[in-house]
Write an enzyme that holds these catalytic residues in place. Structure first.
Site, PDB file in Angstrom:
ATOM      1  N   CYS A 174      13.560  10.447   7.078  1.00 21.50           N
ATOM      2  CA  CYS A 174      13.503   9.912   8.447  1.00 21.50           C
ATOM      3  C   CYS A 174      14.850  10.046   9.157  1.00 21.50           C
ATOM      4  CB  CYS A 174      13.014   8.483   8.444  1.00 21.50           C
ATOM      5  SG  CYS A 174      13.859   7.471   7.242  1.00 21.50           S
ATOM      6  N   GLU A 182      10.304  14.853  16.113  1.00 22.03           N
ATOM      7  CA  GLU A 182      10.608  14.828  14.681  1.00 22.03           C
ATOM      8  C   GLU A 182       9.705  15.830  13.948  1.00 22.03           C
ATOM      9  OE1 GLU A 182       9.546  11.265  12.402  1.00 22.03           O
ATOM     10  OE2 GLU A 182      11.515  11.395  11.480  1.00 22.03           O
ATOM     11  N   GLU A 194      10.507   0.640  10.011  1.00 22.66           N
ATOM     12  CA  GLU A 194      11.524   1.685   9.833  1.00 22.66           C
ATOM     13  C   GLU A 194      10.821   2.994  10.144  1.00 22.66           C
ATOM     14  OE1 GLU A 194      13.289   4.620   8.522  1.00 22.66           O
ATOM     15  OE2 GLU A 194      13.265   3.809   6.467  1.00 22.66           O
ATOM     16  N   LYS A 223       0.844  -1.205   0.000  1.00 24.46           N
ATOM     17  CA  LYS A 223       0.000   0.000   0.000  1.00 24.46           C
ATOM     18  C   LYS A 223       0.872   1.244   0.000  1.00 24.46           C
ATOM     19  CE  LYS A 223      -2.013   2.397   3.356  1.00 24.46           C
ATOM     20  NZ  LYS A 223      -1.822   3.756   2.821  1.00 24.46           N
TER      21      LYS A 223
HETATM   22  P1  ADP Z   1       2.961  10.384   8.268  1.00 20.40           P
HETATM   23  O1  ADP Z   1       2.422  10.675   9.640  1.00 20.40           O
HETATM   24  O2  ADP Z   1       4.319  10.879   8.071  1.00 20.40           O
HETATM   25  O3  ADP Z   1       1.999  10.649   7.154  1.00 20.40           O
HETATM   26  P2  ADP Z   1       2.267   7.689   8.632  1.00 20.40           P
HETATM   27  O4  ADP Z   1       3.074   6.832   9.519  1.00 20.40           O
HETATM   28  O5  ADP Z   1       0.959   8.214   9.121  1.00 20.40           O
HETATM   29  O6  ADP Z   1       3.204   8.847   8.213  1.00 20.40           O
HETATM   30  O7  ADP Z   1       1.991   6.977   7.241  1.00 20.40           O
HETATM   31  C1  ADP Z   1       2.832   6.063   6.640  1.00 20.40           C
HETATM   32  C2  ADP Z   1       1.994   4.997   5.992  1.00 20.40           C
HETATM   33  O8  ADP Z   1       1.243   4.317   6.999  1.00 20.40           O
HETATM   34  C3  ADP Z   1       0.958   5.501   4.994  1.00 20.40           C
HETATM   35  O9  ADP Z   1       0.882   4.589   3.919  1.00 20.40           O
HETATM   36  C4  ADP Z   1      -0.329   5.492   5.800  1.00 20.40           C
HETATM   37  O10 ADP Z   1      -1.490   5.372   5.010  1.00 20.40           O
HETATM   38  C5  ADP Z   1      -0.131   4.256   6.650  1.00 20.40           C
HETATM   39  N1  ADP Z   1      -0.923   4.208   7.875  1.00 20.40           N
HETATM   40  C6  ADP Z   1      -1.364   5.249   8.638  1.00 20.40           C
HETATM   41  N2  ADP Z   1      -2.081   4.803   9.695  1.00 20.40           N
HETATM   42  C7  ADP Z   1      -2.105   3.445   9.621  1.00 20.40           C
HETATM   43  C8  ADP Z   1      -2.665   2.398  10.423  1.00 20.40           C
HETATM   44  N3  ADP Z   1      -3.351   2.657  11.529  1.00 20.40           N
HETATM   45  N4  ADP Z   1      -2.458   1.116  10.038  1.00 20.40           N
HETATM   46  C9  ADP Z   1      -1.741   0.825   8.934  1.00 20.40           C
HETATM   47  N5  ADP Z   1      -1.187   1.766   8.135  1.00 20.40           N
HETATM   48  C10 ADP Z   1      -1.358   3.065   8.465  1.00 20.40           C
END
Ligand code: ADP
Length: 493
Positions: free
Chosen positions: A299, A396, A265, A189
């Site tokens: 990161c 961060e 990561e 995804k």
């Molecule tokens: P940022 O806060 O920098 O946008 P995220 O960690 O929220 O980074 O997002 C990184 C990835 O994780 C994206 O593909 C996002 O859709 C996905 N993501 C966000 N929340 C969830 C969740 N609860 N479970 C699985 N994937 C998630």
């Protein structure tokens, strides 16, 4: 029902951009038909709409990946898997400008950087193509001479992969290459705001020779599509790159479902350290690159700069001069170094941290403002007069914002560098090898860069200590994430 749209970019490149989910080597609409908008962060305008994957779409992708894993893909030899990866790399090379232009339009990053990302993605595919037929088990002698024992490194099965928006294509390559070369199949995804480059790369998958179902790529929201991957009962491994907060949620979901293997990561607040004896010009160049590369949306960004007392004032002046030379603006201009931040939300988050820094009493040495009125651009920003407890030193920011502070000696700077819940990377600049190695060994982080920064390479393991993650990506190390050991013991009597 259109599953692609023409996009024309300011550099004259035109692409037929897929907008459907890539399942079984085809672009398909989502089951519920829902779509969402994808934006160009350098204009703030909508680029197009893509289909949104939800739980039923993840199930469909897993069905495809599972069938391929047990079926056609299991019949491919190791060398044949490598050949597909090599062909994909060649095809991506032919489409380098298309991929880079999509990345720049969708992520906002400077085109020069986007071209570098595509090149690194290609190198990653080639590197893991080479590993395909070099993955061996061992023959193990025991105290029972009448047995013959050996191990096999077998693939795990269907792997779920969830990637962020800061390096959309590169993270796609980092994830799929080690998974595929070891014989797994994937359901990946992309981040919801940056799906386009990965989808475009998927137009090359069938031509590269991958059977249907081996590589499946969808986009959708984290709480729905992402969560469905993390908790899926037929996905046996999940690899995630993103925030520490979401990393925790993924681990919980993995534990609560089928105990799928987890690699994470995550974030960082990495120190970049300059000693009195460093070459100041070179060190400043690396410190500048360390924080402002990719608009700080990295990161491992060197967001905490520490300078030894004797040269502190000189370094602050030189760093300010260097920072204002960074060309910020139109990402399609080949001379631009820093493009737009990825989204309005991210822009606001960064500006919120800038305000928090000012309120806490830190001094803005340079920057601190929005650039222009269209799109999401932020000036390279340096804060001095900071204390270790300030939010801008601890959290961060994921933007072009760093802090700069003094230190006395090795003990002092090691204590400061390690005063964080993270541990992804660090830089040390000195002409003394002993100092460099002492600091490199005492800092609790996964990557230590001496007299350089952001020195990532597909052959070098990368990952975090502490809350920066679990496991290592890249290099031979990443193969462990995608294989499991089977021990076979044969009774010879
Ligand atoms: P940022 O806060 O920098 O946008 P995220 O960690 O929220 O980074 O997002 C990184 C990835 O994780 C994206 O593909 C996002 O859709 C996905 N993501 C966000 N929340 C969830 C969740 N609860 N479970 C699985 N994937 C998630």
């Amino acid at each position: 029902m259109s599953l692609s749209e023409t996009l024309k970019f300011p550099n004259g490149i035109e692409v037929n951009q897929p907008t459907g989910l890539f399942i079984n080597n085809e672009f398909v609409p989502s089951k519920e038909g829902a779509k969402f908008d994808v934006f160009n962060p350098s204009t703030g305008k909508k680029l197009l709409e893509v289909y949104e994957a939800r739980e039923a779409d993840i199930d469909a992708a897993v069905d495809a990946a599972e069938a391929a894993f047990h079926g056609v893909w299991s019949k491919f030899s190791a060398g044949e898997r490598g050949a597909c990866l090599l062909k994909l790399a060649d095809l991506m090379e032919k489409n380098l400008m298309e991929l880079a232009s999509i990345e720049t339009a969708n992520n906002g990053k400077a085109i020069a950087l986007a071209k570098g990302d595509v090149a690194m993605s290609i190198q990653t595919l080639r590197y893991y193509a080479g590993w395909s037929d070099k993955i061996h088990g061992k023959v193990i002698e025991t105290d029972n001479n009448a047995t013959f024992n050996y191990t096999r490194q077998e693939p795990i099965g269907v792997c779920g992969q969830i990637i962020p928006w800061n390096f959309p294509l590169l993270m796609w390559a980092w994830k799929i290459a080690p998974a595929i070369c070891t014989g797994n199949t994937v359901v990946l995804k992309t981040a919801e705001n940056t799906p386009l480059s990965a989808y475009y790369a998927c137009t090359l998958i069938a031509e590269a020779g991958f059977p249907a179902g081996v590589i499946n790529v969808v986009t959708g929201y984290g709480k729905t599509a992402g969560a469905a991957i993390a908790s899926h009962m037929r996905i046996h491994k999940v690899a995630f790159t993103g925030s520490t907060l979401v990393g925790r949620a993924i681990m919980k979901a993995a534990a609560a479902s089928n105990l799928k293997k987890v690699t994470l990561e995550l974030g960082g607040k990495s120190p970049n350290i300059i000693f009195d004896d460093a070459d100041i010009d070179k060190a400043v160049e690396w410190v500048n690159f360390g924080i402002f590369f990719n608009g700080g949306e990295v990161c491992c960004a060197g967001s905490r700069v520490y300078v030894q007392e004797g040269i502190y004032d000189k370094v602050v002046e030189a760093f300010k001069k260097r920072a204002i030379m960074n060309k910020v603006g139109d990402p399609f201009d080949e001379n631009t170094f820093q493009g737009a931040q990825v989204s309005k939300q991210q822009f606001e988050r960064i500006m919120g941290y800038v305000e928090a820094g000012k309120k806490a009493g830190a001094t803005v040495e340079v920057g601190g403002n929005r650039v222009g009125t269209e799109g999401w651009f932020v000036e390279p920003t340096i804060f001095s007069n900071v204390s270790e407890d300030m939010q801008i030193v601890r959290e961060e920011i994921f933007g072009p914002v760093c802090t700069i502070a003094k230190f006395k000696d090795v003990d002092d700077v090691v204590a400061k560098a390690n005063n964080t819940s993270y541990g992804l990377a660090a830089g040390v600049h000195t002409s003394n090898l002993k100092t460099a190695l002492e600091v490199a060994h005492r800092i609790r982080a996964g990557s230590l860069w001496v007299n350089q920064y952001n020195a990532l390479n597909h052959a070098l393991p990368f990952g975090g200590y502490n809350e920066s993650g679990i496991g290592r990506e890249l290099g031979k190390e990443a193969l462990r994430n995608y294989t499991q050991i089977k021990t076979v013991s044969v009774n010879l009597q």
